[in-house]
Design an enzyme around this catalytic site. Structure first.
Site, PDB file in Angstrom:
ATOM      1  N   CYS A  56      11.308   9.300  -6.984  1.00  0.00           N
ATOM      2  CA  CYS A  56      10.883   9.562  -5.568  1.00  0.00           C
ATOM      3  C   CYS A  56      12.216   9.769  -4.791  1.00  0.00           C
ATOM      4  O   CYS A  56      11.995  10.525  -3.903  1.00  0.00           O
ATOM      5  CB  CYS A  56      10.396   8.093  -4.989  1.00  0.00           C
ATOM      6  SG  CYS A  56      11.139   6.698  -4.887  1.00  0.00           S
ATOM      7  N   CYS A 112      12.498  -0.897  -9.368  1.00  0.00           N
ATOM      8  CA  CYS A 112      11.730  -1.038  -8.163  1.00  0.00           C
ATOM      9  C   CYS A 112      10.967  -2.092  -8.472  1.00  0.00           C
ATOM     10  O   CYS A 112      10.700  -3.036  -7.514  1.00  0.00           O
ATOM     11  CB  CYS A 112      10.958   0.202  -7.762  1.00  0.00           C
ATOM     12  SG  CYS A 112      10.129   0.278  -6.329  1.00  0.00           S
ATOM     13  N   LEU A 135       6.074   0.052   2.148  1.00  0.00           N
ATOM     14  CA  LEU A 135       7.639  -0.277   1.918  1.00  0.00           C
ATOM     15  C   LEU A 135       8.248   1.208   2.612  1.00  0.00           C
ATOM     16  O   LEU A 135       8.171   2.058   1.717  1.00  0.00           O
ATOM     17  CB  LEU A 135       7.854  -0.538   0.575  1.00  0.00           C
ATOM     18  CG  LEU A 135       7.258  -1.686   0.023  1.00  0.00           C
ATOM     19  CD1 LEU A 135       7.755  -2.281  -1.339  1.00  0.00           C
ATOM     20  CD2 LEU A 135       7.473  -3.012   0.958  1.00  0.00           C
ATOM     21  N   GLY A 190      -2.146  -1.988  -6.933  1.00  0.00           N
ATOM     22  CA  GLY A 190      -2.810  -1.121  -7.861  1.00  0.00           C
ATOM     23  C   GLY A 190      -2.493  -0.857  -8.931  1.00  0.00           C
ATOM     24  O   GLY A 190      -2.917  -0.022  -9.979  1.00  0.00           O
ATOM     25  N   MET A 216       0.744  -1.112  -0.026  1.00  0.00           N
ATOM     26  CA  MET A 216       0.005  -0.078   0.155  1.00  0.00           C
ATOM     27  C   MET A 216       0.754   1.259  -0.161  1.00  0.00           C
ATOM     28  O   MET A 216       1.469   1.528   1.011  1.00  0.00           O
ATOM     29  CB  MET A 216      -0.758   0.063   1.059  1.00  0.00           C
ATOM     30  CG  MET A 216      -1.943  -1.223   1.176  1.00  0.00           C
ATOM     31  SD  MET A 216      -3.051  -1.260   2.659  1.00  0.00           S
ATOM     32  CE  MET A 216      -4.225   0.037   2.049  1.00  0.00           C
ATOM     33  N   SER A 217       0.915   1.946  -1.258  1.00  0.00           N
ATOM     34  CA  SER A 217       2.045   2.995  -1.348  1.00  0.00           C
ATOM     35  C   SER A 217       1.397   4.198  -0.702  1.00  0.00           C
ATOM     36  O   SER A 217       2.200   5.110  -0.340  1.00  0.00           O
ATOM     37  CB  SER A 217       1.989   3.343  -2.943  1.00  0.00           C
ATOM     38  OG  SER A 217       0.776   3.945  -3.265  1.00  0.00           O
ATOM     39  N   GLY A 275      -1.310   5.580  -1.981  1.00  0.00           N
ATOM     40  CA  GLY A 275      -1.983   6.236  -3.074  1.00  0.00           C
ATOM     41  C   GLY A 275      -3.636   5.508  -3.335  1.00  0.00           C
ATOM     42  O   GLY A 275      -3.801   4.607  -2.374  1.00  0.00           O
ATOM     43  N   VAL A 276      -4.359   6.132  -4.075  1.00  0.00           N
ATOM     44  CA  VAL A 276      -5.790   5.621  -4.371  1.00  0.00           C
ATOM     45  C   VAL A 276      -5.577   4.337  -4.924  1.00  0.00           C
ATOM     46  O   VAL A 276      -6.791   3.327  -4.425  1.00  0.00           O
ATOM     47  CB  VAL A 276      -6.675   6.883  -4.977  1.00  0.00           C
ATOM     48  CG1 VAL A 276      -6.039   6.913  -6.324  1.00  0.00           C
ATOM     49  CG2 VAL A 276      -8.045   6.274  -4.954  1.00  0.00           C
ATOM     50  N   ASP A 277      -4.863   4.066  -5.603  1.00  0.00           N
ATOM     51  CA  ASP A 277      -5.058   2.931  -6.661  1.00  0.00           C
ATOM     52  C   ASP A 277      -4.799   1.676  -5.705  1.00  0.00           C
ATOM     53  O   ASP A 277      -5.560   0.603  -5.535  1.00  0.00           O
ATOM     54  CB  ASP A 277      -3.890   2.712  -7.657  1.00  0.00           C
ATOM     55  CG  ASP A 277      -4.287   3.618  -8.701  1.00  0.00           C
ATOM     56  OD1 ASP A 277      -5.439   3.926  -8.997  1.00  0.00           O
ATOM     57  OD2 ASP A 277      -3.374   4.316  -9.551  1.00  0.00           O
ATOM     58  N   SER A 278      -3.772   1.726  -4.621  1.00  0.00           N
ATOM     59  CA  SER A 278      -3.304   0.473  -3.979  1.00  0.00           C
ATOM     60  C   SER A 278      -4.502   0.498  -2.964  1.00  0.00           C
ATOM     61  O   SER A 278      -4.674  -0.769  -2.375  1.00  0.00           O
ATOM     62  CB  SER A 278      -2.178   0.610  -3.419  1.00  0.00           C
ATOM     63  OG  SER A 278      -1.861   1.827  -2.603  1.00  0.00           O
TER      64      SER A 278
END
Length: 367
Positions: A193, A95, A26, A119, A1-2, A4-7
């Site tokens: 990042c 990555c 992570l 995601g 789960m980053s 963000g909305v997608d994950s």
């Protein structure tokens, strides 16, 4: 789960499908200030907090796993090494390859999990033989199969992409809002990042230093100077100190970076057209072609958001006798740099990928 909305929505769908889901974020740096923040990051402390809030809403366990040492060695140091060698790497590909679907998946399997869900907008489908294949997502505009082209057959067997059939990102955001997820309208993240202010040139100069060198044209004539070859990428037009104008008065572009000579080669835009790309670092996403040594038709994509181009591909011995994947596009590719990743498709299926080691210009010197 980053964070963000997608994950977050991917996790929600996995829960809804009846899976036992654990959220993992992570930690990729032990110094948070070295990662981009706000809407431009993906693995910062604030992103971790967003991920935890989403996990709390979904009622799933949540953990932060420290992969900072592995990330530095496999992504950051690789990025520096590739630029120092005159190549243009894609850290997001590294990555995905070495962190999310190598280090993370290895740990997950060791702990008894069956799969890593993300995601990403892509699909894993059974092929005609029953073997799993990686395919483009339903939404072409958001398709992310390119950055997953590094996945192997073994990794595909343990990958789960709940968003693959979603027609648009807007629908994912609407779903997040309905589920009460606070990240519903959070802006998308941007790479890179680990470069906090986005100044790649300055960041690299700090890591590898500067050294004055020549800028030459395709004949070898010196037309300017630079303070570090690592600051240039193929296709670049601006930021060059050229003391000698082109004979035709037209702008010149970076055609090649030669780090061993500390030289940058420039030339006309037409010379950026690439007639052939090749690389020895290739993998297949699932089953390999029945006879990769025989030329086969495919499409090649050289950037995440580039259009695929019809091409012919073949595995052949290189000059040193090792295997090399050679791709000849039907129409020349524009501005290809060694170090980029080329992903090969057959229809919607991702067949494989390779890191580009060499290119051949469609325009000979002197033309």
């Amino acid at each position: 789960m980053s964070g963000g909305v997608d994950s977050a929505v991917a996790a929600a769908r996995a829960v809804e499908a009846g899976h036992e889901v654990v959220g993992v974020h992570l930690a990729l740096s032990r110094m948070p200030g070295t990662l981009r923040t706000g809407s431009r990051g993906c693995c910062t402390i604030e992103d971790s907090m967003d991920a935890q809030r989403a996990a709390n809403v979904l009622g799933i366990p949540y953990y932060v796993w420290d992969f900072s040492e592995r990330f530095k060695a496999d992504v950051v140091d690789d990025f520096i090494s590739e630029y120092s060698a005159g190549r243009t790497p894609n850290p997001c590909m590294r990555c995905n390859e070495r962190i999310k679907f190598a280090a993370l998946l290895e740990k997950a399997l060791a702990l008894g999990f069956d799969a890593v869900a993300t995601g990403h907008y892509a699909k894993v489908l059974p092929g005609a033989s029953g073997a799993l294949e990686l395919h483009r997502a339903s939404a072409e505009a958001k398709d992310q199969s390119y950055v997953l082209g590094v996945l192997t057959a073994e990794q595909l067997a343990h990958a789960y992409f709940p968003l693959g059939d979603t027609p648009s990102k807007a629908l994912v955001r609407e779903e997040a809002a309905r589920r009460g997820l606070s990240v519903a309208q959070k802006p998308d993240s941007y790479d890179i990042c680990f470069i906090p202010d986005g100044d790649t040139k300055g960041w690299l100069a700090d890591k590898v230093g500067t050294a004055t060198g020549d800028i030459v044209d395709r004949t070898g004539a010196v037309v300017g100077s630079h303070e570090g070859a690592h600051a240039f990428t193929v296709g670049q037009r601006r930021g060059m100190r050229l003391g000698t104008p082109a004979a035709d008065g037209k702008p010149r572009f970076v055609l090649e970076v030669r780090p061993k000579e500390n030289t940058v080669v420039v030339g006309p835009k037409e010379a950026l057209a690439t007639a052939l790309i090749a690389g020895s670092r290739y993998t297949w996403a699932g089953l390999a072609p029945a006879d990769p040594a025989s030329e086969f038709a495919c499409e090649v994509q050289i950037r995440a958001h580039a259009d695929p181009v019809p091409a012919l591909a073949q595995v052949v011995p290189d000059a040193a006798g090792a295997a090399e994947l050679v791709v000849t596009p039907e129409i020349p590719l524009d501005g290809v740099a060694p170090g980029q990743t080329a992903v090969i498709y057959v229809g919607t299926r991702v067949l494989g990928q390779f890191t580009i080691d060499r290119t051949v210009s469609a325009v000979p010197v002197g033309v």
